[in-house]
Design an enzyme around this catalytic site. Structure first.
Site, PDB file in Angstrom:
ATOM      1  N   ARG A  70      51.746  36.581  48.941  1.00 28.32           N
ATOM      2  CA  ARG A  70      51.189  36.943  47.634  1.00 28.32           C
ATOM      3  C   ARG A  70      52.030  36.406  46.465  1.00 28.32           C
ATOM      4  NH1 ARG A  70      46.424  40.377  46.544  1.00 28.32           N
ATOM      5  NH2 ARG A  70      46.635  40.753  44.323  1.00 28.32           N
ATOM      6  N   HIS A 114      38.285  47.121  31.483  1.00 28.84           N
ATOM      7  CA  HIS A 114      38.026  48.028  32.610  1.00 28.84           C
ATOM      8  C   HIS A 114      36.791  48.878  32.294  1.00 28.84           C
ATOM      9  CE1 HIS A 114      38.775  50.621  35.966  1.00 28.84           C
ATOM     10  NE2 HIS A 114      38.850  51.677  35.190  1.00 28.84           N
ATOM     11  N   ALA A 147      52.608  47.192  34.838  1.00 25.20           N
ATOM     12  CA  ALA A 147      52.726  47.054  36.296  1.00 25.20           C
ATOM     13  C   ALA A 147      51.813  48.012  37.061  1.00 25.20           C
ATOM     14  CB  ALA A 147      54.188  47.266  36.709  1.00 25.20           C
TER      15      ALA A 147
HETATM   16  C1  GRF Z   1      33.249  44.204  34.181  1.00 27.71           C
HETATM   17  O1  GRF Z   1      32.585  45.453  34.051  1.00 27.71           O
HETATM   18  C2  GRF Z   1      34.719  44.400  34.426  1.00 27.71           C
HETATM   19  O2  GRF Z   1      35.303  45.397  33.664  1.00 27.71           O
HETATM   20  C3  GRF Z   1      34.690  44.776  35.872  1.00 27.71           C
HETATM   21  O3  GRF Z   1      33.765  43.868  36.445  1.00 27.71           O
HETATM   22  C4  GRF Z   1      32.822  43.498  35.456  1.00 27.71           C
HETATM   23  C5  GRF Z   1      32.873  42.011  35.306  1.00 27.71           C
HETATM   24  O4  GRF Z   1      31.697  41.518  34.739  1.00 27.71           O
HETATM   25  N1  GRF Z   1      35.999  44.751  36.481  1.00 27.71           N
HETATM   26  P1  GRF Z   1      31.513  39.979  34.364  1.00 27.71           P
HETATM   27  O5  GRF Z   1      32.037  39.139  35.504  1.00 27.71           O
HETATM   28  O6  GRF Z   1      32.256  39.717  33.078  1.00 27.71           O
HETATM   29  O7  GRF Z   1      30.031  39.826  34.191  1.00 27.71           O
END
Ligand code: GRF
Length: 205
Positions: A70, A114, A147
């Protein structure tokens, strides 16, 4: 000079598209306050990369499975992003946690969107978790990456009312509509005003 933005993606890329559209010549005939200078991904063949290519933007892809460990993946990702000399790195639906090398290079100018109102429902399944918990209001959060998992200081949030007949899909789609607006608005403000972080508090300007 516009703010140089690198966007990392894993999926459909509608947040990326919103950033591209909002900085286009239709919105800013005399030049936008920011420019998406590259798009990176953790997997090939996704619509987000196709969107970048259609917009004539450089792309790169690093799959974790192509590296011995990773940390090597994280170093390669860091090097690719650094090559575009970004002022800001946006994780827009990027489904990997970045590692120590990446954070050390871009910490403080690395933001993630998010689909929940932090600190509620961190992790990969936020809309499903919100629905299962029975909350009446959820939403989206843009935060400065630290983090932890979805724990960083909050730059922007927007609320979305949960409907009684919502499925995970309908709820996530309504969240994403607000998420795109929130992300574009915040990136424009960062480009114009910058931001500072003091403890958990983020201030523009
Ligand atoms: C968004 O809701 C983001 O927050 C989540 O996945 C979705 C991604 O959508 N982690 P996109 O790829 O921008 O259409």
């Amino acid at each position: 000079m516009p703010l140089r933005v690198v966007v990392l993606v894993s999926g459909s890329g509608t947040n990326l598209q919103a950033l591209l559209d909002a900085a286009g010549p239709a919105a800013y005939p005399d030049g936008a306050p920011y420019a998406v200078v590259a798009v990176g991904a953790d997997r090939p063949g996704i619509e987000a990369l196709a969107r970048a290519e259609r917009a004539g933007i450089s792309t790169f892809t690093h799959r974790v499975s192509d590296f011995a460990h990773r940390a090597a993946w994280d170093a390669a990702l860091t090097e690719s992003v650094a090559g575009f000399e970004p002022d800001l790195v946006v994780l827009a639906g990027f489904l990997k946690l970045v590692g120590d090398t990446f954070l050390a290079s871009f910490g403080g100018r690395l933001v993630n969107t998010h689909p929940a109102l932090s600190p509620a429902f961190p992790g990969m399944h936020a809309p499903a978790d919100a629905l299962a918990y029975g909350v009446k209001v959820t939403g989206c959060t843009l935060f400065v990456v630290d983090a932890g998992v979805d724990t960083g200081p909050i730059l922007a949030q927007a609320a979305v009312v949960v409907q009684e007949d919502d499925t995970v899909e309908t709820l996530h789609e309504r969240i994403k509509t607000e998420e795109r607006r929130m992300l574009v608005g915040a990136v424009e403000r960062i480009a114009r005003e910058g931001f500072s972080v003091e403890g958990r508090t983020v201030r523009f300007g």
